[in-house]
Motif scaffolding. Structure first.
Motif, mmCIF file in Angstrom:
data_model
loop_
_atom_site.group_PDB
_atom_site.id
_atom_site.type_symbol
_atom_site.label_atom_id
_atom_site.label_comp_id
_atom_site.label_asym_id
_atom_site.label_seq_id
_atom_site.Cartn_x
_atom_site.Cartn_y
_atom_site.Cartn_z
ATOM 1 N N GLU A 161 5.356 1.685 -1.979
ATOM 2 C CA GLU A 161 4.095 2.138 -2.575
ATOM 3 C C GLU A 161 2.893 1.491 -1.888
ATOM 4 N N LEU A 162 3.009 0.208 -1.566
ATOM 5 C CA LEU A 162 1.886 -0.512 -0.961
ATOM 6 C C LEU A 162 1.626 -0.048 0.471
ATOM 7 N N ILE A 163 2.682 0.237 1.210
ATOM 8 C CA ILE A 163 2.501 0.753 2.571
ATOM 9 C C ILE A 163 1.805 2.113 2.522
ATOM 10 N N GLU A 164 2.204 2.922 1.564
ATOM 11 C CA GLU A 164 1.573 4.235 1.395
ATOM 12 C C GLU A 164 0.115 4.082 0.959
ATOM 13 N N LYS A 165 -0.121 3.195 0.015
ATOM 14 C CA LYS A 165 -1.474 2.988 -0.521
ATOM 15 C C LYS A 165 -2.443 2.524 0.556
ATOM 16 N N HIS A 166 -1.993 1.583 1.387
ATOM 17 C CA HIS A 166 -2.884 0.994 2.395
ATOM 18 C C HIS A 166 -2.779 1.691 3.749
ATOM 19 N N LYS A 167 -1.980 2.772 3.789
ATOM 20 C CA LYS A 167 -1.859 3.601 5.002
ATOM 21 C C LYS A 167 -1.544 2.747 6.235
ATOM 22 N N ILE A 168 -0.488 1.965 6.102
ATOM 23 C CA ILE A 168 -0.076 1.058 7.181
ATOM 24 C C ILE A 168 0.977 1.746 8.044
ATOM 25 N N GLY A 169 0.779 1.716 9.333
ATOM 26 C CA GLY A 169 1.738 2.323 10.261
ATOM 27 C C GLY A 169 2.915 1.403 10.505
ATOM 28 N N LEU A 170 3.785 1.324 9.522
ATOM 29 C CA LEU A 170 4.870 0.345 9.571
ATOM 30 C C LEU A 170 6.077 0.870 8.807
ATOM 31 N N LYS A 171 7.241 0.669 9.364
ATOM 32 C CA LYS A 171 8.484 0.920 8.647
ATOM 33 C C LYS A 171 9.040 -0.417 8.159
ATOM 34 N N VAL A 172 9.867 -0.356 7.139
ATOM 35 C CA VAL A 172 10.589 -1.542 6.679
ATOM 36 C C VAL A 172 12.077 -1.279 6.845
ATOM 37 N N ILE A 173 12.744 -2.180 7.549
ATOM 38 C CA ILE A 173 14.193 -2.098 7.727
ATOM 39 C C ILE A 173 14.845 -2.908 6.616
ATOM 40 N N TYR A 174 15.684 -2.255 5.833
ATOM 41 C CA TYR A 174 16.386 -2.928 4.738
ATOM 42 C C TYR A 174 17.771 -3.343 5.212
ATOM 43 N N ARG A 175 17.987 -4.656 5.230
ATOM 44 C CA ARG A 175 19.297 -5.194 5.594
ATOM 45 C C ARG A 175 19.941 -5.797 4.348
#
Length: 446
Positions: free
Chosen positions: A258-272
């Motif tokens: 939600e926060l990445i979407e809200k702040h429009k950050i060009g970033l993926k998160v890799i879940y390990r």
């Protein structure tokens, strides 16, 4: 003449899991003592290359029934000591009702001594004794989590044969959080100054019998100048590291998404996700289609949710649970930052100087979640002082990760990662191990 008195003495190295094989064989940690080493190996590892002639590899499986008796001793001790130390209290809370009833009785002072004597008598292994007698080593090296019956049985056998034993600590929390030693080894090989403190203060080992060995699997992280680590992903990413313990990981991941979407950050998160995980009091199955910016780490797709409650004990030699050791350096070196609760990867990020946002808040689902662990487990003491660490104490604080200004930075006296992992010892692990064994053997001859 007995091999224990010769200059060309034998070393017996015990390998019981595939994880240990990767940690000590694939890293070439034994390279400088290989000419002296004989291996005592779990039979399921028979198809692996140990780099020595076949006549120096001996296969043996410690009987499960005997190992269970050792575990009962560990559990009885946890019940006995539950009011002295929070770690033992925590372990006692995980017992089933019938275990609590039994251990309450078996832990009574007079009964305990009798039960311990009888159980240890039954755990004696004549075949293992005869095999070690045949190998005739001068010293036995035992990588350990300090929770395996076979480890303490081998130490006991070594004492009877007047063979020196060096227990090599396998995990960060082993000395602070695991059971008491049923049999104390002659010597202890540890990661760092922190481990020395825990070995003396928690396990009661004499300081002069403790050696700082470092961590062979971390060697890559302290010799970064010689490495070339291409990114495993063609885009910018942060890494979210899951844990085995209780925690609402999906809740944290949804908040991050939600926060990445809200702040429009060009970033993926890799879940390990961790390869094992306690059953949780909340939804805990990750589906990529539920997220816009979070994906499952590629190697994890092979092992994720393969077992009920993620209990891989019956499948623990399956290589799918152990990605290529060269993969993690690539993953960590190329990440923008890391987000995690308590995990050993905290140390790997610290050695690389990568910013790590550590989740230490109450998730509202688990009594013994990250907040409780950080508040009560001594092996985590001081990590907030690592220069790369930022503590996330509430779920709301997670937004500060994605806002400029380093808002989670605290004014604390910094501590170097060397306190947790000796960089010098780790960088020269093979030579360091050889010197320590030579010192032990010199003391023996004198």
């Amino acid at each position: 003449m007995d091999s224990k008195n010769k200059e060309n003495y034998k070393i017996l190295f015990v390998i019981s899991t595939y994880w240990q094989y990767e940690n000590y064989i694939k890293t070439q940690a034994l390279e400088n003592i290989k000419d002296r080493v004989n291996f005592l190996v779990y039979p399921k590892l028979a198809d692996l290359d140990f780099g020595v002639p076949a006549d120096r590899i001996f296969f043996y499986s410690y009987p499960e029934k005997k190992d269970i008796l050792h575990r009962h001793i560990f559990n009885i001790n946890s019940w006995r000591l539950r009011k002295r130390d929070i770690v033992f209290w925590l372990r006692s809370l995980l017992f089933k009702p019938n275990q609590r009833r039994a251990y309450r009785i078996l832990a009574l002072p007079v009964i305990y001594n009798i039960v311990k004597f009888l159980f240890l008598k039954k755990t004696e292994d004549k075949k293992l004794f005869e095999l070690i007698e045949k190998i005739n080593p001068a010293i036995v090296l035992l990588p350990s989590h300090a929770f395996e019956g076979r480890t303490f049985e081998i130490i006991r056998i070594a004492k009877k044969m007047k063979i020196r034993s060096l227990m090599i600590i396998d995990n960060w929390d082993t000395l602070a959080n695991k059971t008491i030693f049923t049999e104390k080894p002659d010597y202890l090989g540890v990661w760092s100054r922190q481990h020395i403190e825990h070995a003396v203060g928690v396990k009661g080992m004499p300081r002069e019998r403790i050696f700082v060995l470092g961590v062979p699997r971390f060697k890559t992280y302290v010799k970064t100048e010689t490495q070339n680590w291409p990114s495993p992903y063609p885009f910018r990413y942060a890494l979210f590291v899951g844990i085995a313990e209780f925690f609402n990981e999906l809740g944290a991941l949804k908040k991050i998404d939600e926060l990445i979407e809200k702040h429009k950050i060009g970033l993926k998160v890799i879940y390990r996700p961790n390869i094992t995980q306690h059953t949780r009091n909340c939804p805990d199955v990750f589906f990529e289609y539920d997220f816009k910016h979070i994906i499952l780490d590629t190697p994890a797709k092979l092992y994720y949710k393969r077992s009920a409650s993620w209990d891989i004990s019956k499948d623990s030699f399956n290589k799918i649970y152990y990605p290529d050791p060269n993969y993690y350096p690539k993953l960590l070196f190329n990440m923008e930052f890391m987000i995690s609760p308590q995990t050993t990867m905290i140390l790997e990020a610290a050695l690389l100087g990568k910013k790590n946002y550590i989740l230490a808040y109450d998730d509202g689902c688990h009594r013994f979640g990250p907040k409780f662990i950080f508040d009560n487990c001594i092996f985590l003491n001081g990590i907030e002082r690592l220069p790369n660490v930022r503590m996330v104490r509430t779920l709301e604080d997670m937004e500060k990760i994605f806002i400029s200004g380093d808002q989670l930075k605290q004014q604390v006296e910094p501590i170097d990662a060397d306190y947790f992992v000796s960089k010098g010892a780790t960088a020269d692990y093979p030579m360091n191990l050889k010197k320590i064994i030579s010192q032990i053997m010199t003391n023996l001859r004198n």
